[in-house]
Design a protein around this motif. Structure first.
Motif, short mmCIF file in Angstrom:
data_model
loop_
_atom_site.label_atom_id
_atom_site.label_comp_id
_atom_site.label_asym_id
_atom_site.label_seq_id
_atom_site.Cartn_x
_atom_site.Cartn_y
_atom_site.Cartn_z
N ASN A 83 -4.17 9.57 0.95
CA ASN A 83 -5.32 8.52 1.02
C ASN A 83 -6.57 9.50 1.53
O ASN A 83 -7.59 8.87 2.32
CB ASN A 83 -5.52 7.63 1.46
CG ASN A 83 -3.88 6.45 1.61
OD1 ASN A 83 -2.86 6.73 2.59
ND2 ASN A 83 -3.43 5.98 0.56
N LYS B 33 -3.22 3.39 -7.80
CA LYS B 33 -3.57 3.10 -6.57
C LYS B 33 -5.48 3.57 -6.69
O LYS B 33 -5.64 3.42 -5.06
CB LYS B 33 -3.39 3.69 -5.85
CG LYS B 33 -1.87 3.86 -5.14
CD LYS B 33 -0.72 3.70 -4.24
CE LYS B 33 -1.80 3.36 -2.41
NZ LYS B 33 -1.52 3.70 -1.70
N ILE C 88 0.40 -1.17 0.01
CA ILE C 88 0.03 0.39 -0.52
C ILE C 88 1.01 1.17 -0.14
O ILE C 88 0.57 2.36 0.20
CB ILE C 88 -1.18 0.15 1.02
CG1 ILE C 88 -0.41 -0.64 2.74
CG2 ILE C 88 -1.98 -0.76 1.04
CD1 ILE C 88 -1.33 0.04 3.57
N ARG D 12 -10.10 7.29 -0.49
CA ARG D 12 -10.67 6.51 0.04
C ARG D 12 -11.61 6.26 -1.18
O ARG D 12 -12.54 5.79 -0.32
CB ARG D 12 -10.96 6.66 1.46
CG ARG D 12 -10.34 7.29 2.38
CD ARG D 12 -8.91 6.92 2.47
NE ARG D 12 -9.10 5.65 3.39
CZ ARG D 12 -8.43 4.25 3.92
NH1 ARG D 12 -7.22 4.32 2.96
NH2 ARG D 12 -8.79 3.05 4.27
N ASP E 34 1.11 9.02 6.26
CA ASP E 34 0.73 8.03 5.64
C ASP E 34 0.32 6.83 6.85
O ASP E 34 1.54 5.60 5.88
CB ASP E 34 1.33 8.11 4.57
CG ASP E 34 1.32 6.68 3.19
OD1 ASP E 34 -0.18 6.86 3.65
OD2 ASP E 34 2.12 6.37 2.80
N LYS F 138 -5.76 6.20 9.49
CA LYS F 138 -6.40 7.25 9.10
C LYS F 138 -7.07 7.39 10.15
O LYS F 138 -7.41 8.56 10.36
CB LYS F 138 -6.74 6.83 7.97
CG LYS F 138 -6.14 6.17 6.87
CD LYS F 138 -5.20 6.82 6.16
CE LYS F 138 -4.18 6.24 5.08
NZ LYS F 138 -3.02 5.99 5.25
#
Ligand code: DHB
Ligand code: MG
Length: 222
Positions: free
Chosen positions: A167, A211, A42, A170, A140, A143
């Motif tokens: 991110n 991603k 990730i 989402r 990062d 979250k």
């Protein structure tokens, strides 16, 4: 016009990566080590890593704080952007991940520029108070804690510190009123800090690519 499908936006990401990012043995080795250790894949994309590298250089950052090391892939990108004598302090909650990152960062020849702090952000961040301020902070990690991490980014930064949050899209969940997952709520809480806390001036961009559908927020500490 090509349809905006995951297959097509992945193809564009691969085209852009091929065109802009040279093959890189140290980064490839870091990803291979991460995979061999069974860690989640990730990390930021190659283009995302290059964005971080450019932001470090554009801002002239000498001290970078990363929250969420994983296998050190983004750490390597950022450490390479530092001037002589620069430092990345990177926080990793999982000791096994930190060990993999340490080896990959050392193998990339960046050992002297990277300090890994093992522990959860909420424990490690207060230990950094009173030290030299950070010029760029990359958030990062989990979250759920984004609002807390941003509070620390402001406290450990200075006016002009660049803050990047990964991110923030989402997969569209961030703006889906039916999505109450902890990670999504944490992402929203972080964005609310960036939009409402006078210590920050921020924007955010959605992204599609390898991603999938996500995004990045970029802020200045005011
Ligand atoms: C996840 C975390 C990340 O930082 C990321 O870039 C992608 C996915 C996750 O926890 O699923
Ligand atoms: Mg991320």
């Amino acid at each position: 016009m090509a349809e905006p499908t995951p297959q097509n936006w992945t193809r564009v990401d691969e085209y852009l990566t091929r065109t802009l990012i040279p093959e890189d043995a140290a980064l490839e080795a870091a990803l291979a080590a991460q995979r061999a250790a069974g860690m989640p894949e990730i990390q930021v994309s190659p283009l995302g890593g290059k964005l971080l590298n450019l932001l470090v250089r554009m801002s002239g950052a000498r001290r970078v704080l990363e929250i969420g090391t994983l296998g050190g892939y983004s750490t390597i990108w950022m450490a390479r952007g530092l001037p002589e004598g620069g430092l990345v302090v990177t926080i990793e909650a999982e000791p096994a991940h930190a060990a993999v990152a340490r080896r990959s960062i050392d193998a990339a020849g960046l050992g002297e520029r990277v300090e890994i702090r093992i522990g959860r952000g909420e424990r490690v961040l207060p230990e950094l108070a009173g030290g030299e301020p950070f010029d760029l902070v990359f958030v990062d990690a989990d979250k759920e804690s984004n609002a807390l991490y941003l509070d620390w980014a402001a406290r450990l930064g200075h006016p002009g510190t660049v803050v990047v949050v990964d991110n923030i899209g989402r997969g569209g969940d961030v703006a889906d009123p039916g999505s109450h997952a902890h990670g999504v709520q944490g992402t929203r809480a972080g964005l609310a800090v960036l939009g409402g806390d006078p210590r920050f001036d921020a924007t955010a961009l959605q992204t599609v690519g390898v991603k999938d559908w996500d995004g990045v927020a970029i802020a200045l500490v005011t």
